[in-house]
Design an enzyme around this catalytic site. Structure first.
Site, PDB file in Angstrom:
ATOM      1  N   LYS B 108       0.869  -1.174   0.000  1.00  0.00           N
ATOM      2  CA  LYS B 108       0.000   0.000   0.000  1.00  0.00           C
ATOM      3  C   LYS B 108       0.901   1.217   0.000  1.00  0.00           C
ATOM      4  O   LYS B 108       1.574   1.503   0.990  1.00  0.00           O
ATOM      5  CB  LYS B 108      -0.939   0.027   1.215  1.00  0.00           C
ATOM      6  CG  LYS B 108      -1.748   1.320   1.269  1.00  0.00           C
ATOM      7  CD  LYS B 108      -2.646   1.436   2.490  1.00  0.00           C
ATOM      8  CE  LYS B 108      -3.118   2.884   2.624  1.00  0.00           C
ATOM      9  NZ  LYS B 108      -3.999   3.075   3.793  1.00  0.00           N
ATOM     10  N   GLY B 169      -8.307   9.443   9.149  1.00  0.00           N
ATOM     11  CA  GLY B 169      -8.680   9.584  10.556  1.00  0.00           C
ATOM     12  C   GLY B 169      -9.741  10.625  10.859  1.00  0.00           C
ATOM     13  O   GLY B 169     -10.115  10.806  12.017  1.00  0.00           O
ATOM     14  N   ALA B 195      -9.728   5.615   3.471  1.00  0.00           N
ATOM     15  CA  ALA B 195      -9.581   6.774   4.370  1.00  0.00           C
ATOM     16  C   ALA B 195     -10.810   7.671   4.416  1.00  0.00           C
ATOM     17  O   ALA B 195     -11.472   7.906   3.412  1.00  0.00           O
ATOM     18  CB  ALA B 195      -8.365   7.616   4.016  1.00  0.00           C
ATOM     19  N   GLY B 196     -11.081   8.142   5.608  1.00  0.00           N
ATOM     20  CA  GLY B 196     -12.152   9.099   5.823  1.00  0.00           C
ATOM     21  C   GLY B 196     -13.470   8.502   6.264  1.00  0.00           C
ATOM     22  O   GLY B 196     -14.390   9.216   6.670  1.00  0.00           O
ATOM     23  N   ALA B 217      -9.703   1.694   9.043  1.00  0.00           N
ATOM     24  CA  ALA B 217      -9.096   1.203  10.280  1.00  0.00           C
ATOM     25  C   ALA B 217      -9.684   1.946  11.475  1.00  0.00           C
ATOM     26  O   ALA B 217     -10.440   1.375  12.266  1.00  0.00           O
ATOM     27  CB  ALA B 217      -7.577   1.361  10.234  1.00  0.00           C
ATOM     28  N   SER B 218      -9.391   3.238  11.564  1.00  0.00           N
ATOM     29  CA  SER B 218      -9.823   4.028  12.735  1.00  0.00           C
ATOM     30  C   SER B 218     -11.316   3.919  13.010  1.00  0.00           C
ATOM     31  O   SER B 218     -11.725   3.898  14.173  1.00  0.00           O
ATOM     32  CB  SER B 218      -9.496   5.507  12.542  1.00  0.00           C
ATOM     33  OG  SER B 218      -8.200   5.687  12.076  1.00  0.00           O
TER      34      SER B 218
END
Lengths: 79, 267
Positions: B108, B169, B195-196, B217-218
């Site tokens: 990645k 994040g 992301a986001g 992830a987050s």
């Protein structure tokens, strides 16, 4: 005293130490001459010496030299 | 007949069939135990990791080695990232370390411009993609939601293009759905929204827009109940995928009754 840098910290160097021996000392895993762990698992570690990657197959043939800068890296949590 | 939701709809990347279109990263989890439970609940078959210094005995924890073991035990494929790299040169070195350590040529590619926005640096990203492809890597290129750049990355040989929904994040969701839809419509490699993502509906929307998968992830690891949130995302991605395939009704300005007006009783 002869030293190397391991992951940014000074470490005494015993003459004749191979990269393979250093990886075993750090990870606690015995290695075959191929660089694969004797326990049959996967090591999950890579080594750079003076900013160049040393493939695991060469660890047992690589003698550490004074002032070598060694980086041992592995997988940690990350997105 | 009950349809098995993921049968015959694997996500194909570099000849590998992934049964889940949700890719859950490992970042942000406070404990390995909690992370493992969330990964399992998410159903993910591919997860991201970062490459960092091995914690030498007596100088901190040894979570690194344990994480890799945990993923191997759970048979979750590993996708090393280049998080924290600001230049193509750093990204190349990090990618080589990941390939050597984890025995995969998947990477990645993340080349960020600054720590404040964590947005990709397009110039370095293009340079790094080209170099990594030439070195035999299968590049998962994390990019801005820019349709022109996305296509350029594909032409350079990226195996997967991963536009962001919003900065890493932030949990702001998909800020420019139109661009994501445009990226998907012109792509011939898998597009994974990365992301986001904040909550389940964001992931469902990504799939409805035509994305081939979602990486997050987050949104799970920092949720109050990560296992419950991972489960929510598993369902959301399946739901969004099915909706995208099912052909939604067109939007209309005025109402359209679904009950017939004929045959009403007289009162």
């Amino acid at each position: 005293m002869s030293t190397i840098q391991l992951n940014g910290a000074a470490r005494p160097l015993l003459t004749g130490t191979t990269l393979s021996a250093l990886v075993t000392e750090v990870t606690g895993r015995e290695l075959l001459p191929t660089g694969q762990p004797i326990d049959g698992g996967r090591l999950g570690v890579a080594v750079a010496r003076n900013s160049g990657i040393v493939p695991r197959s060469q660890w047992s043939r690589t003698l550490l030299e004074i002032h070598d800068e060694i980086e041992i890296v592995t997988a940690v949590q990350g997105g | 007949m009950t349809q098995t939701l993921t049968d015959n709809d694997a996500l194909l990347i570099d000849g590998v069939a992934l049964g889940s279109r949700l890719i859950m990263g490992t970042g942000g989890a406070p404990s390995l135990e909690g992370l493992e439970a969330a990964l399992v609940a998410s159903g993910t078959e591919l997860t991201t990791v970062a490459m960092r210094r091995y914690a030498v005995h007596g100088e901190g924890n040894t979570a690194g080695a344990n994480l890799f073991d945990l993923l191997v035990q759970n048979r979750i494929r590993v996708l090393p990232n280049t998080a924290g790299c600001f230049t193509a040169r750093e990204a190349l070195m990090t990618a080589e370390l990941g390939r050597e350590a984890l025995e995969t040529d998947w990477v990645k590619l993340e080349v960020i411009a600054d720590e404040h926005t964590l947005l990709p640096d397009a110039v370095e990203l293009v340079e790094a993609t080209e170099s990594l492809v030439n070195r035999g890597f299968k590049v998962f290129a994390y990019t801005n939601d820019d349709p022109v750049l996305a296509l350029r990355l594909e032409q350079l040989g990226a195996a997967v293009v991963m536009p962001l929904g919003a900065p890493i994040g932030t949990g702001l969701g998909i800020l420019n759905p139109h661009n994501i839809e445009l990226i998907v419509s012109r792509a011939s490699v898998p597009i994974i929204l990365d992301a986001g993502i904040g909550t389940a509906s964001d992931a469902a929307l990504a799939m409805e827009l035509g994305c081939d998968g979602v990486l997050l992830a987050s949104a799970v690891t920092r949720a109050q109940d990560p296992v419950r949130m991972a489960t929510a995302f598993r369902h959301a991605v399946i739901g969004g995928r099915l909706a995208a395939q099912a052909g939604r009704i067109p939007m209309r300005t005025h109402a359209l009754a679904s009950s017939a007006m004929e045959g009403r009783a007289d009162f």
